[in-house]
Design a protein around this motif. Structure first.
Motif, PDB file in Angstrom:
ATOM      1  N   PHE A  45       0.945  -1.113  -0.138  1.00 35.17           N
ATOM      2  CA  PHE A  45       0.099  -0.067  -0.019  1.00 35.17           C
ATOM      3  C   PHE A  45       1.105   1.358  -0.059  1.00 35.17           C
ATOM      4  CE2 PHE A  45       0.847  -1.412   4.301  1.00 35.17           C
ATOM      5  CZ  PHE A  45       1.187  -0.060   4.939  1.00 35.17           C
ATOM      6  N   ARG A  46       0.348   2.479  -0.282  1.00 34.76           N
ATOM      7  CA  ARG A  46       0.809   3.836  -0.188  1.00 34.76           C
ATOM      8  C   ARG A  46       0.230   4.370   0.934  1.00 34.76           C
ATOM      9  NH1 ARG A  46       1.631   6.912  -5.311  1.00 34.76           N
ATOM     10  NH2 ARG A  46      -0.659   6.441  -5.657  1.00 34.76           N
ATOM     11  N   LEU A  47       1.014   5.314   1.635  1.00 34.99           N
ATOM     12  CA  LEU A  47       0.299   6.079   2.514  1.00 34.99           C
ATOM     13  C   LEU A  47       0.536   7.610   2.260  1.00 34.99           C
ATOM     14  CD1 LEU A  47       0.931   4.211   6.036  1.00 34.99           C
ATOM     15  CD2 LEU A  47      -1.355   4.182   4.672  1.00 34.99           C
ATOM     16  N   ARG A  48      -0.161   8.714   2.545  1.00 34.18           N
ATOM     17  CA  ARG A  48      -0.004   9.821   2.656  1.00 34.18           C
ATOM     18  C   ARG A  48      -0.942  10.707   3.671  1.00 34.18           C
ATOM     19  NH1 ARG A  48      -2.862  14.148   0.040  1.00 34.18           N
ATOM     20  NH2 ARG A  48      -1.430  16.063  -0.297  1.00 34.18           N
ATOM     21  N   SER A  49      -0.272  11.847   4.178  1.00 36.26           N
ATOM     22  CA  SER A  49      -1.023  12.749   5.102  1.00 36.26           C
ATOM     23  C   SER A  49      -0.732  14.147   4.660  1.00 36.26           C
ATOM     24  CB  SER A  49      -0.183  12.484   6.394  1.00 36.26           C
ATOM     25  OG  SER A  49      -0.887  13.257   7.503  1.00 36.26           O
ATOM     26  N   LEU A  50      -1.432  14.929   5.289  1.00 38.35           N
ATOM     27  CA  LEU A  50      -1.371  16.504   5.060  1.00 38.35           C
ATOM     28  C   LEU A  50      -0.294  17.093   5.895  1.00 38.35           C
ATOM     29  CD1 LEU A  50      -5.135  17.340   4.923  1.00 38.35           C
ATOM     30  CD2 LEU A  50      -3.650  16.839   3.126  1.00 38.35           C
ATOM     31  N   ASN A  51       0.301  16.203   7.134  1.00 31.83           N
ATOM     32  CA  ASN A  51       1.288  16.580   7.676  1.00 31.83           C
ATOM     33  C   ASN A  51       2.075  15.526   8.209  1.00 31.83           C
ATOM     34  OD1 ASN A  51      -0.407  15.720   9.742  1.00 31.83           O
ATOM     35  ND2 ASN A  51      -0.845  17.773  10.824  1.00 31.83           N
ATOM     36  N   SER A  52       3.270  15.631   8.945  1.00 32.92           N
ATOM     37  CA  SER A  52       3.983  14.430   9.487  1.00 32.92           C
ATOM     38  C   SER A  52       3.233  13.819  10.603  1.00 32.92           C
ATOM     39  CB  SER A  52       5.506  15.015   9.855  1.00 32.92           C
ATOM     40  OG  SER A  52       6.091  13.966  10.397  1.00 32.92           O
ATOM     41  N   THR A  68       6.778   6.606   9.890  1.00 35.45           N
ATOM     42  CA  THR A  68       6.415   8.085   9.804  1.00 35.45           C
ATOM     43  C   THR A  68       6.180   8.506   8.343  1.00 35.45           C
ATOM     44  OG1 THR A  68       7.930   8.445  11.751  1.00 35.45           O
ATOM     45  CG2 THR A  68       7.449  10.325  10.369  1.00 35.45           C
ATOM     46  N   ILE A  69       5.015   9.029   8.407  1.00 40.42           N
ATOM     47  CA  ILE A  69       4.571   9.528   6.892  1.00 40.42           C
ATOM     48  C   ILE A  69       4.481  10.954   6.888  1.00 40.42           C
ATOM     49  CG2 ILE A  69       3.585   7.212   6.675  1.00 40.42           C
ATOM     50  CD1 ILE A  69       0.813   8.863   6.723  1.00 40.42           C
ATOM     51  N   GLY A  70       4.328  11.459   5.519  1.00 38.74           N
ATOM     52  CA  GLY A  70       4.147  12.956   5.493  1.00 38.74           C
ATOM     53  C   GLY A  70       3.300  13.260   4.221  1.00 38.74           C
ATOM     54  N   ALA A  71       3.607  14.452   3.538  1.00 42.60           N
ATOM     55  CA  ALA A  71       2.884  14.873   2.394  1.00 42.60           C
ATOM     56  C   ALA A  71       3.066  13.872   1.091  1.00 42.60           C
ATOM     57  CB  ALA A  71       2.909  16.170   2.344  1.00 42.60           C
ATOM     58  N   ALA A  72       4.340  13.498   1.036  1.00 46.96           N
ATOM     59  CA  ALA A  72       4.677  12.808  -0.196  1.00 46.96           C
ATOM     60  C   ALA A  72       4.168  11.292  -0.022  1.00 46.96           C
ATOM     61  CB  ALA A  72       6.196  12.847  -0.327  1.00 46.96           C
ATOM     62  N   PHE A  73       3.888  10.693  -1.083  1.00 41.89           N
ATOM     63  CA  PHE A  73       3.350   9.267  -1.034  1.00 41.89           C
ATOM     64  C   PHE A  73       4.531   8.447  -0.554  1.00 41.89           C
ATOM     65  CE2 PHE A  73       0.532  10.772  -4.137  1.00 41.89           C
ATOM     66  CZ  PHE A  73      -0.806  10.145  -3.469  1.00 41.89           C
ATOM     67  N   THR A  93      -3.378   6.616  14.221  1.00 44.65           N
ATOM     68  CA  THR A  93      -2.323   7.486  14.524  1.00 44.65           C
ATOM     69  C   THR A  93      -2.807   8.264  15.919  1.00 44.65           C
ATOM     70  OG1 THR A  93      -1.282   9.585  13.612  1.00 44.65           O
ATOM     71  CG2 THR A  93      -3.325   9.465  13.147  1.00 44.65           C
ATOM     72  N   ASP A  94      -1.750   8.922  16.547  1.00 46.03           N
ATOM     73  CA  ASP A  94      -2.122   9.641  17.714  1.00 46.03           C
ATOM     74  C   ASP A  94      -2.244  11.064  17.456  1.00 46.03           C
ATOM     75  OD1 ASP A  94      -2.729   7.473  19.289  1.00 46.03           O
ATOM     76  OD2 ASP A  94      -0.472   7.376  20.209  1.00 46.03           O
ATOM     77  N   THR A  95      -1.707  11.422  16.286  1.00 41.67           N
ATOM     78  CA  THR A  95      -1.768  12.810  15.778  1.00 41.67           C
ATOM     79  C   THR A  95      -2.996  13.327  15.332  1.00 41.67           C
ATOM     80  OG1 THR A  95       0.671  12.555  15.327  1.00 41.67           O
ATOM     81  CG2 THR A  95      -0.361  14.344  14.262  1.00 41.67           C
ATOM     82  N   PRO A  96      -3.458  14.515  15.962  1.00 42.06           N
ATOM     83  CA  PRO A  96      -4.702  14.899  15.754  1.00 42.06           C
ATOM     84  C   PRO A  96      -4.811  15.220  14.018  1.00 42.06           C
ATOM     85  CG  PRO A  96      -4.005  16.229  17.613  1.00 42.06           C
ATOM     86  CD  PRO A  96      -2.832  15.354  16.926  1.00 42.06           C
ATOM     87  N   GLY A 112      -4.333   9.202   4.408  1.00 42.90           N
ATOM     88  CA  GLY A 112      -4.988   8.342   3.284  1.00 42.90           C
ATOM     89  C   GLY A 112      -4.227   6.889   3.043  1.00 42.90           C
ATOM     90  N   LEU A 113      -5.105   6.029   3.019  1.00 42.14           N
ATOM     91  CA  LEU A 113      -4.334   4.641   2.312  1.00 42.14           C
ATOM     92  C   LEU A 113      -4.797   4.427   0.876  1.00 42.14           C
ATOM     93  CD1 LEU A 113      -3.649   1.606   2.925  1.00 42.14           C
ATOM     94  CD2 LEU A 113      -5.891   1.214   3.354  1.00 42.14           C
ATOM     95  N   PHE A 114      -3.683   4.474   0.056  1.00 39.75           N
ATOM     96  CA  PHE A 114      -3.530   4.412  -1.282  1.00 39.75           C
ATOM     97  C   PHE A 114      -3.404   3.100  -2.023  1.00 39.75           C
ATOM     98  CE2 PHE A 114      -3.443   8.494   0.023  1.00 39.75           C
ATOM     99  CZ  PHE A 114      -4.372   9.430  -1.004  1.00 39.75           C
TER     100      PHE A 114
END
Length: 123
Positions: A45-52, A68-73, A93-96, A112-114
């Motif tokens: 899978f791929r993951l992406r978030s709007l912040n770290s 740890t994920i961030g804005a890049a896939f 995740t525990d990050t709001p 997001g799970l892609f």
């Protein structure tokens, strides 16, 4: 074997090449195999978030993966043992979450799970 999203995800989204689901904090994916015998599959899978943030995968309450994920896939592979033909895994995740934009009714998104995909590792 198949994977399907369950509790905690916003509706499935897609375009011509990709499918994805976003969650506010945690979402469950159910894995099912036939025949219903013990097996190991690999979830790709791929993951992406709007912040770290750190995303954790748990199976039956036990942590089996974190990154740890961030804005890049980011691309990931996780082996999953399935004992009786079905198991649920939880992404969390525990990050709001953060608002996806400034419009009224904007969703609060954590990650997001892609393009999730299951494969059976070769012996």
């Amino acid at each position: 074997c198949i994977a399907s999203t369950h509790e905690g995800w916003f509706g499935r989204e897609q375009d011509k090449r990709h499918i994805w689901n976003w969650t506010r904090q945690r979402g469950t994916v159910r894995l099912e195999t036939w025949p219903q015998t013990p097996t190991t599959v690999q979830l790709e899978f791929r993951l992406r978030s709007l912040n770290s943030r750190i995303v954790i995968i748990r199976q039956e309450g036990r942590e089996i993966w974190r990154a740890t994920i961030g804005a890049a896939f980011s691309e990931h592979r996780v082996p999953i043992s399935i004992a009786q033909g079905r198991t649920d895994i939880e992404f969390s995740t525990d990050t709001p979450a953060v608002r996806e934009n400034d419009t009224p009714g904007a969703r609060e998104l954590a990650f997001g799970l892609f393009d999730p995909r299951l494969t059976v590792p070769k012996p």
